[in-house]
Design a protein around this motif. Structure first.
Motif, short mmCIF file in Angstrom:
data_model
loop_
_atom_site.label_atom_id
_atom_site.label_comp_id
_atom_site.label_asym_id
_atom_site.label_seq_id
_atom_site.Cartn_x
_atom_site.Cartn_y
_atom_site.Cartn_z
N GLN A 196 0.82 -1.20 0.00
CA GLN A 196 0.00 0.00 0.00
C GLN A 196 0.86 1.26 0.00
OE1 GLN A 196 -3.21 -0.08 2.81
NE2 GLN A 196 -3.51 2.11 2.80
N GLN A 199 2.21 1.57 -3.59
CA GLN A 199 1.22 1.83 -4.64
C GLN A 199 0.62 3.23 -4.56
OE1 GLN A 199 -1.70 -1.32 -4.72
NE2 GLN A 199 -0.31 -2.74 -5.76
N LYS A 202 1.96 5.94 -6.77
CA LYS A 202 1.64 5.91 -8.20
C LYS A 202 0.17 6.21 -8.48
CE LYS A 202 3.36 1.71 -8.68
NZ LYS A 202 3.82 0.47 -9.35
N VAL A 212 -6.17 1.99 -3.52
CA VAL A 212 -5.00 1.70 -2.70
C VAL A 212 -5.39 1.63 -1.22
CG1 VAL A 212 -2.72 2.53 -2.00
CG2 VAL A 212 -3.46 2.80 -4.37
#
Length: 422
Positions: A196, A199, A202, A212
Motif C-alpha cells: 500500500q 502503490q 503511483k 490503494v
C-alpha cells in the motif's frame, strides 16, 4: 517492532508499554510487580490541510503537508524512474517509498492517529504436566512458546540473552496485571503495508487512491488528500477491525470468549471519512475527525467509538478557525495559515490564571507585588506570539511548568471525559 508503513506502531494504541514487557519477562520468565506507568511526553505531531478549488485563487486544490518530527526523521527526496514514477516528499529511514508527498496527479499527507487498531486480551493461563495452556470458548489450548535471542552491548562487549516468548491465538503475551495475563492483537508487519505504501506513490487521483486505501493496511495514520482534478478527501485511520460495540475496546477485554474476536475489517467507506466537503477545506492536527471540515465534518453518532477516540486539541481548533475565514487561498496564504501565530490554548489557560490570581492574591500579600506586573501583561495580551512578545514568553514558560498531563489534554465539548494527546 509493529510497523511497516513508516510511522508510529500499533502498540501505542494497545497500551502495553516496554516496561510492561520487561517486567513480564524479567528473570526466569517469572512476572514481577508492574511499576506505576509514567507519563511519557511526546512533543511531535502533524498538521495537514486540503483546500478545494473554489476556495483558492487559481482554482486548483491545495495540499499542505506539515509533519512535526525530529530533524533526521523525515529526509526529503525526489524519486524518478524510467517507468514513469515521479514522486517528491518525505521518507523515514530505510524506506523505499515516499511516505507522504506528491506525484504529478495528487498528494497525500499523514497525521498520527488514535484509531483503535490493537487490542488487549486477558488470558486464563494454567500450568500442567504438558506445559502451559489457556482457556478459550470452553476449550483448552496450548500456549505456543518461542525462543528469542536478543543481542546487546554491555561495557562495549556484544552479549546475548535468550528468552522464551509466549503466544495465544490473539498474539504475544506481553504483560501481567492484577494476576491476569494479557496478550496483544495487532496487525504486525504485513506485506500489504509495504504494498500500500508503494502503490499510493503511483495513484492518479481520488478514485485510484481509494483502491490503494482498500488494502486496509495503514495501521497508524490519518490521510489528508488532494488531486489535480480538484478533489480533496480525508480518512481517519485505515486498518480498523470490526468489533462488537457493547465492549469497551479501550480497556482489556475477555480473551476466553469468541464474543471479543475481530469480525474482519471495516471497508474504506465505512471508516470515518469526508470527500469534497461543502465547506471547501479539511484540517487534521492529530485530533478528532468530527471537526475536520467544520459544518461538513462527519457526525460522531454515525460511527462506533473505537473508530475515533481522538479528542479535540488547540492546534485543530485554530486550524479550523484560520481555514474557514479565507476565501482565496494561495500557496503563500496556506503556508501563513500553517504558521498562524495565534495560541488558542491560552484562551482557556490565561483567563483561569488571572481569575485565580484575582481571587486568591490580595493587596499587601507578599506575592502581589511580585506577580501583579506579569499578570497584567498577560491580562492585556491578544494571544498572538511574536519575536519580542513578553507575554508570549511568560505564558509559554508558565505553561511548561504545568503538569505534563494537563498540558496535553484534549478539549472534548459536552463530555466529562478528557483524553490526553500525543
Amino acid at each position: 517492532m509493529l510497523w511497516t508503513d513508516g510511522s508510529i506502531g500499533a502498540i501505542s494504541t494497545g497500551d502495553i508499554t516496554a516496561e510492561d514487557v520487561r517486567n513480564f519477562y524479567t528473570g526466569n520468565n517469572s512476572p514481577v510487580a508492574v511499576t506505576e506507568k509514567k507519563f511519557e511526553e511526546i512533543t511531535t505531531g502533524s498538521n495537514g490541510f486540503a483546500i478545494a478549488p473554489f476556495k483558492t485563487e487559481n482554482g486548483n486544490a491545495i495540499l499542505y503537508i506539515n509533519p512535526h518530527v525530529t530533524f533526521y526523521f523525515r529526509p526529503e527526496i525526489h524519486m524518478v524512474s524510467g517507468e514513469g514514477l515521479n514522486t517528491y516528499g518525505a521518507v523515514t529511514w530505510g524506506q523505499f517509498f515516499i511516505y507522504q508527498g506528491f506525484n504529478q496527479y495528487c498528494g497525500w499527507m499523514h497525521t498520527s492517529s488514535n484509531v483503535d487498531v490493537a487490542d488487549m486480551y486477558t488470558e486464563k493461563i494454567s500450568k500442567g504436566i504438558d506445559g502451559l495452556t489457556y482457556s478459550y470458548n470452553n476449550e483448552t489450548r496450548k500456549v505456543k512458546e518461542k525462543k528469542i535471542t536478543i543481542r546487546y552491548k554491555k561495557d562495549n562487549i556484544l552479549q546475548s540473552k535468550t528468552i522464551t516468548a509466549y503466544f495465544t491465538h490473539h498474539g504475544p503475551v506481553m504483560a501481567k496485571r492484577n494476576g491476569e495475563y494479557i496478550s496483544v492483537r495487532s496487525s504486525n508487519r504485513t506485506m500489504n503495508g509495504l504494498i500500500q505504501s508503494w502503490q499510493r506513490t503511483k495513484a492518479k487521483g481520488l478514485e485510484d487512491y481509494k483502491k490503494v486505501m482498500a488494502l486496509n493496511a495503514n495501521t497508524s495514520n490519518n490521510t489528508v488528500f488532494a488531486d489535480n482534478k480538484g478533489n480533496i478527501a480525508y480518512w481517519h485511520g485505515n486498518f480498523v477491525p470490526k468489533r462488537d460495540p457493547k465492549f469497551n475496546w479501550g480497556k482489556v477485554v475477555d480473551g476466553t470468549t469468541t464474543a471479543t474476536e475481530w469480525k474482519g475489517l471495516h471497508t474504506v467507506d465505512e471508516i470515518v471519512h469526508v470527500y469534497n466537503p461543502a465547506t471547501g477545506w479539511i484540517q487534521n492536527c492529530n485530533s478528532t475527525p468530527y471537526t475536520v471540515s467544520g459544518s461538513s465534518s462527519p457526525l460522531k453518532v454515525n460511527y462506533p467509538s473505537y473508530m475515533a477516540p481522538d479528542g479535540e486539541n488547540f492546534r485543530g481548533i485554530n486550524a479550523a478557525r484560520v481555514l474557514s475565514r479565507e476565501s482565496k487561498f494561495t500557496i503563500d496564504k496556506t503556508i501563513a495559515a500553517g504558521y498562524d501565530r495565534y495560541l488558542s490554548a491560552f484562551e482557556i489557560l490565561i483567563p483561569s490564571l488571572i481569575n485565580a490570581f484575582e481571587k486568591n492574591v490580595r493587596h499587601g500579600d507578599s506575592l502581589y507585588s511580585l506577580l501583579i506586573e506579569p499578570v497584567n501583561t498577560l491580562k492585556n495580551w491578544d494571544y498572538y506570539s511574536s519575536e519580542y512578545s513578553v507575554a508570549t514568553t511568560l505564558a509559554v514558560e508558565w505553561a511548561q511548568l504545568l503538569n505534563a498531563s494537563i498540558r496535553k489534554i484534549y478539549i472534548e465539548e459536552g463530555e466529562d471525559d478528557q483524553v490526553s494527546t500525543t
